[in-house]
Design an enzyme around this catalytic site. Structure first.
Site, PDB file in Angstrom:
ATOM      1  N   CYS A 100      -5.286   0.742   2.616  1.00  0.00           N
ATOM      2  CA  CYS A 100      -5.909   1.533   1.549  1.00  0.00           C
ATOM      3  C   CYS A 100      -7.140   2.217   2.127  1.00  0.00           C
ATOM      4  O   CYS A 100      -7.911   1.585   2.862  1.00  0.00           O
ATOM      5  CB  CYS A 100      -6.305   0.612   0.396  1.00  0.00           C
ATOM      6  SG  CYS A 100      -7.100   1.478  -0.978  1.00  0.00           S
ATOM      7  N   HIS A 142       1.060   1.359  -5.679  1.00  0.00           N
ATOM      8  CA  HIS A 142      -0.280   1.182  -5.098  1.00  0.00           C
ATOM      9  C   HIS A 142      -1.280   2.158  -5.732  1.00  0.00           C
ATOM     10  O   HIS A 142      -2.372   1.755  -6.159  1.00  0.00           O
ATOM     11  CB  HIS A 142      -0.207   1.378  -3.577  1.00  0.00           C
ATOM     12  CG  HIS A 142      -1.534   1.324  -2.884  1.00  0.00           C
ATOM     13  ND1 HIS A 142      -1.853   0.341  -1.974  1.00  0.00           N
ATOM     14  CD2 HIS A 142      -2.636   2.133  -2.969  1.00  0.00           C
ATOM     15  CE1 HIS A 142      -3.099   0.549  -1.536  1.00  0.00           C
ATOM     16  NE2 HIS A 142      -3.590   1.625  -2.115  1.00  0.00           N
ATOM     17  N   GLU A 143      -0.888   3.435  -5.788  1.00  0.00           N
ATOM     18  CA  GLU A 143      -1.827   4.442  -6.311  1.00  0.00           C
ATOM     19  C   GLU A 143      -2.102   4.219  -7.797  1.00  0.00           C
ATOM     20  O   GLU A 143      -3.241   4.349  -8.253  1.00  0.00           O
ATOM     21  CB  GLU A 143      -1.293   5.860  -6.068  1.00  0.00           C
ATOM     22  CG  GLU A 143      -1.154   6.250  -4.603  1.00  0.00           C
ATOM     23  CD  GLU A 143      -2.376   5.942  -3.765  1.00  0.00           C
ATOM     24  OE1 GLU A 143      -3.503   6.014  -4.291  1.00  0.00           O
ATOM     25  OE2 GLU A 143      -2.209   5.610  -2.580  1.00  0.00           O
ATOM     26  N   HIS A 146      -4.690   1.698  -8.737  1.00  0.00           N
ATOM     27  CA  HIS A 146      -6.083   2.166  -8.700  1.00  0.00           C
ATOM     28  C   HIS A 146      -6.563   2.616 -10.083  1.00  0.00           C
ATOM     29  O   HIS A 146      -7.752   2.517 -10.400  1.00  0.00           O
ATOM     30  CB  HIS A 146      -6.234   3.344  -7.734  1.00  0.00           C
ATOM     31  CG  HIS A 146      -6.342   2.947  -6.286  1.00  0.00           C
ATOM     32  ND1 HIS A 146      -7.411   2.238  -5.796  1.00  0.00           N
ATOM     33  CD2 HIS A 146      -5.523   3.179  -5.225  1.00  0.00           C
ATOM     34  CE1 HIS A 146      -7.243   2.053  -4.478  1.00  0.00           C
ATOM     35  NE2 HIS A 146      -6.101   2.607  -4.113  1.00  0.00           N
TER      36      HIS A 146
HETATM   37 ZN    ZN Z   1      -5.473   2.540  -2.152  1.00  0.00          ZN
END
Ligand code: ZN
Length: 173
Positions: A100, A142-143, A146
Site C-alpha cells: 500500500c 483493497h482500494e 480505504h
Molecule cells: Zn492502499
C-alpha cells in the site's frame, strides 16, 4: 499536474469513513481525479483512494497494463470508481500479497474474496457493474477498504507473512 502527498499509516484521516460523491458535474471532482492519477503515477502504484491524499470522498482509481510493483499480476483496466458497492460472488477467499502506498516498504499476505461484483459510477456518473476475480478483485477490495478507513494490515491473519518488501521479495519496490 499536481502530485499530492500520500498520507501514511498513523494519520487519523486514513481511518475515517469517506462520504459519497453527490456532485458529478463540478470541477472539484475533475481536479480530484486528475490529482489522484498524477499522484498514483508518480508513486508507481496500481490503485489509489481519495482518503490517501486527504480527501474524504468515495473515489478510488486503479488499473495498469504492467506493474513494476506487482510484476506477476495480470493487467487490470484503468478505472475511476465512485460510490462503490462490493458484493462477494461466493464464500471463497484466497490469500495474496499486498502492499500500500500508505504503508511504504512493506508487504503482507491478505485474505480477500476470490470473486466479487462491484458497482458504482465512473467520473461522468455512468454506471459501472463488473464481476471479476483474481488480482482485479483484490485491488478493488483493497482500494474500497480505504473508503471505510481500513488498511490492509488490519486484515492480516498470519503475521509471519508480513515484512519488508526488499527482504521478502528482493528486487521489488
Ligand atoms: Zn492502499
Amino acid at each position: 499536474m499536481t502530485v499530492k502527498t500520500i498520507l501514511r499509516m498513523g494519520d487519523p484521516r486514513l481511518l475515517q469513513q469517506a462520504q459519497p460523491v453527490t456532485d458529478f458535474a463540478g470541477a472539484e471532482l475533475r481536479t480530484l481525479i486528475d490529482d489522484m492519477r498524477d499522484t498514483m503515477q508518480a508513486a508507481g502504484g496500481v490503485g489509489l483512494a481519495a482518503p490517501q491524499i486527504g480527501v474524504g470522498l468515495q473515489v478510488v482509481i486503479f488499473g495498469f497494463q504492467q506493474s513494476v510493483r506487482y510484476p506477476d499480476a495480470e493487467s487490470v483496466p484503468e478505472t475511476v470508481l465512485i460510490n462503490p458497492v462490493i458484493t462477494p460472488l461466493d464464500d471463497e477467499t484466497e490469500d495474496g500479497w499486498e502492499g500500500c502506498l500508505s504503508v511504504p516498504g512493506l508487504r503482507g499476505l491478505v485474505p480477500r474474496s476470490r470473486a466479487i461484483r462491484y458497482q458504482g459510477r465512473d467520473e461522468n456518473g455512468q454506471a459501472i457493474d463488473r464481476s471479476v476475480s483474481g488480482f482485479h478483485a483484490r485491488v478493488v477490495q483493497h482500494e474500497c477498504d480505504h473508503l471505510q478507513g481500513r488498511l490492509y494490515p488490519m486484515r492480516i491473519r498470519d503475521f509471519t507473512k508480513f515484512g519488508f518488501t526488499e527482504v521478502l521479495f528482493p528486487g521489488l519496490e
